[in-house]
Design a protein around this motif. Sequence first.
Motif, PDB file in Angstrom:
ATOM      1  N   VAL A 192     -46.217  47.811 -14.554  1.00 28.08           N
ATOM      2  CA  VAL A 192     -45.403  46.607 -14.438  1.00 28.08           C
ATOM      3  C   VAL A 192     -44.254  46.653 -15.446  1.00 28.08           C
ATOM      4  N   HIS A 221     -41.339  48.646 -14.133  1.00 30.32           N
ATOM      5  CA  HIS A 221     -40.509  47.983 -13.130  1.00 30.32           C
ATOM      6  C   HIS A 221     -39.935  46.655 -13.608  1.00 30.32           C
ATOM      7  N   ASN A 222     -40.325  46.205 -14.783  1.00 32.86           N
ATOM      8  CA  ASN A 222     -39.826  44.933 -15.313  1.00 32.86           C
ATOM      9  C   ASN A 222     -39.578  45.051 -16.814  1.00 32.86           C
ATOM     10  N   PRO A 223     -38.599  45.870 -17.185  1.00 38.74           N
ATOM     11  CA  PRO A 223     -38.368  46.082 -18.616  1.00 38.74           C
ATOM     12  C   PRO A 223     -38.011  44.780 -19.308  1.00 38.74           C
ATOM     13  N   GLY A 224     -38.540  44.577 -20.491  1.00 37.37           N
ATOM     14  CA  GLY A 224     -38.226  43.387 -21.275  1.00 37.37           C
ATOM     15  C   GLY A 224     -38.970  42.151 -20.810  1.00 37.37           C
ATOM     16  N   ILE A 225     -39.974  42.316 -19.956  1.00 35.70           N
ATOM     17  CA  ILE A 225     -40.746  41.173 -19.485  1.00 35.70           C
ATOM     18  C   ILE A 225     -41.491  40.535 -20.658  1.00 35.70           C
TER      19      ILE A 225
END
Lengths: 151, 151
Positions: B54, B57-61
């Motif tokens: 995850v 696919h979602n950097p900085g989440i």
Amino acid sequence: MDMPIRTTDEVNLDRLDTALGFLMRLAQLKIYERFFEEVGDHNLKPGEFSVLWVLLHNPGIRQSVLGQRLMIKRAHMTKLIRSLEDQGLVSRRIPDDDRRAVEITLTPAAVTMVEQAGDWFFTYEDSVGENLSAAERRQLTALLRKFVGLG
Amino acid sequence: MDMPIRTTDEVNLDRLDTALGFLMRLAQLKIYERFFEEVGDHNLKPGEFSVLWVLLHNPGIRQSVLGQRLMIKRAHMTKLIRSLEDQGLVSRRIPDDDRRAVEITLTPAAVTMVEQAGDWFFTYEDSVGENLSAAERRQLTALLRKFVGLG
DNA sequence: CAAAATTTGTTTACAAAGAAACAATCTCCA
DNA sequence: TGGAGATTGTTTCTTTGTAAACAAATTTTG
């Protein structure tokens, strides 16, 4: 595009959202959550209920066979059975023909209790698939049974 | 009739063998078992992989959003992230607009590693439903997605 | 038959995950 | 504005489950 994600439904799971292992974990968490909402007061945990239920239908079953069928490891089964014994729900007996083994039986009081617990457990179980149609639920059950090699 | 049970397949599960909670637990144990058979050497656990995937696919989440999406409790997420940080796989950043939050990003080394891990993870995932036909597997996935409220 | 290997259950030590209490920050509204 | 309440992450404690080493009994096999 490069905006950092802020809310749950913006999250990109990519192929993870069709991975059986991931979906199965989410499903089980959901089921557990509901179990404690609906029947948490009866102070029986799911694992304890499954053990007691199998004992109701298989009196005198051996600890090892019980564990194999429910996929509970020996070390853990020892603790579960001892806890149930401490609550006065089961009794242990060493059979003459194999003195390593232990045969487990429900106490008379437990028989009544487990029959009653079965009532609310299976009522709860039926309500778990609420966002599925009856047909979908049957299908899911059948596929899971095939998946795990039951039936 | 009253013969004590001796072998696993003699065990009478009664209605338990169609209970979703029970089947789901068996299914997940089977999946975990296979995971460690097939990819145990890559010393990544299923939970760790899902977090890293995850993040890819979602950097900085944000840590909280990540946890909500994967249904990982805050306390546990803290430990997971710290462990990944200790392995040099992720970095943490406190955003200026909310100094309670933490934004997580993969390190450059981890990006390559996770892409590679994805290859064998999804290969393994595909092989997990081997005793189901391709159509049955698709059906199971779709039903599970509906059950957990995805899609 | 006797030694080696296996099975069964227990113990001890540990890992994974959750619950509750806490501190820091932010939001909302009087 | 400023104080009550909510959110975010961490810490501490407990529960749940597993792994490995062990003891006792049984089975296998040379």
